[in-house]
Scaffold this active site. Structure first.
Site, PDB file in Angstrom:
ATOM      1  N   GLU A 117     -72.146  -6.836 -63.980  1.00 20.05           N
ATOM      2  CA  GLU A 117     -72.146  -8.066 -63.069  1.00 20.05           C
ATOM      3  C   GLU A 117     -72.530  -9.414 -63.807  1.00 20.05           C
ATOM      4  OE1 GLU A 117     -73.318  -5.897 -58.887  1.00 20.05           O
ATOM      5  OE2 GLU A 117     -74.999  -6.545 -60.214  1.00 20.05           O
ATOM      6  N   ASP A 125     -65.691  -2.168 -53.011  1.00 14.22           N
ATOM      7  CA  ASP A 125     -65.350  -1.129 -52.250  1.00 14.22           C
ATOM      8  C   ASP A 125     -65.639  -1.381 -50.792  1.00 14.22           C
ATOM      9  OD1 ASP A 125     -68.334   0.017 -51.209  1.00 14.22           O
ATOM     10  OD2 ASP A 125     -68.438  -0.429 -53.201  1.00 14.22           O
TER      11      ASP A 125
END
Length: 257
Positions: free
Chosen positions: A19, A225
């Protein structure tokens, strides 16, 4: 230097290395506090301090507190991925937290949590409404960013068919110390909070910023997701692309601070 000074740095947090990888534009000195490495650099032409805080609310709160107290950061940003709750959104869409909320603090009654604002006791007569809302002026600036920003089309590996352009939206982001891998819970959280996404850190950072005098906080999350039964598989597959998109939006959000 005080956190309100325009010369003070921004603090940028991510939970995992993927990230944070696309963010630091000018890496400088690194200062270690315990197991955390704080690196000075820049984002969107503004001085910044970057830290990989680790997964979960406690890790995020520790890092956020240190950014505010040891590095005098004037605002915090979280750049990362999240599970999608709103069926209107898909993998690759980016949510900026207009409201950040911890869904797992409260009272357990008949098998379900009645969510309260963290730190507020469960006594009657108290306002226990959960959530930390952005200040109106910051919300307006970020709304302009979301409206103006055009992201590149997603690759076929993400969508199953190349060409869908990811959206940037403002919405409610939930936080809790559990990776969501459950269709029933995803549906319940969306229905209860009208939330767009769920992750494991942002609500804690928002709480720290509130306790330190309403320090501005921007939570940027790309959906990696859809927080359902296959989220553990989708997360690994789409993490690299989602992290890159989150970083792109985070840089534009930093320019609005």
């Amino acid at each position: 230097m005080t956190p309100s000074s325009t010369t003070a740095p921004l603090g940028v947090l991510s939970a995992i290395p993927e990230e944070l990888a696309h963010l630091d534009e000018a890496a400088g000195d690194t200062h270690r506090i315990g197991e955390l490495a704080f690196t000075r650099g820049a984002i969107a032409g503004r001085s910044a301090v970057f830290v990989e805080c680790g997964i979960g609310k406690v890790n995020a709160a520790i890092a956020a507190t240190l950014l505010l107290t040891r590095f005098d950061c004037r605002a915090l940003l979280f750049c990362g991925v999240a599970g999608g709750l709103d069926p209107a959104y898909g993998v690759g869409d980016v949510v900026i937290g207009a409201r950040n909320l911890q869904h797992d603090y409260g009272t357990l009654v008949a098998g379900e949590i009645r969510t309260y604002q963290p730190g507020v006791p469960w006594l009657s007569g108290r306002d226990r409404t959960p959530g930390y809302d952005l200040m109106p002026d910051l919300l307006a600036r970020l709304g302009a960013v979301a409206k103006a920003l055009a992201l590149p089309p997603l690759p076929a590996a993400v969508t199953g068919a190349a060409g869908r352009v990811p959206r940037v939206v403002l919405g409610t982001i939930l936080s809790g110390d559990t990776f969501l891998n459950c269709d029933a819970t995803r549906q319940r959280l969306h229905a209860t909070f009208d939330a767009a996404a769920v992750e494991m850190e942002g609500g804690a950072v928002a709480q720290v910023c509130r306790r330190f005098g309403d320090v501005p906080f921007v939570n940027v999350r790309c959906l990696s997701d859809l927080a359902g039964a296959s989220s553990h598989l989708d997360f690994r597959t789409f993490l690299p692309a989602a992290a890159h998109l989150a970083a792109t939006v985070t840089r534009h959000a930093a320019a609005a601070l």
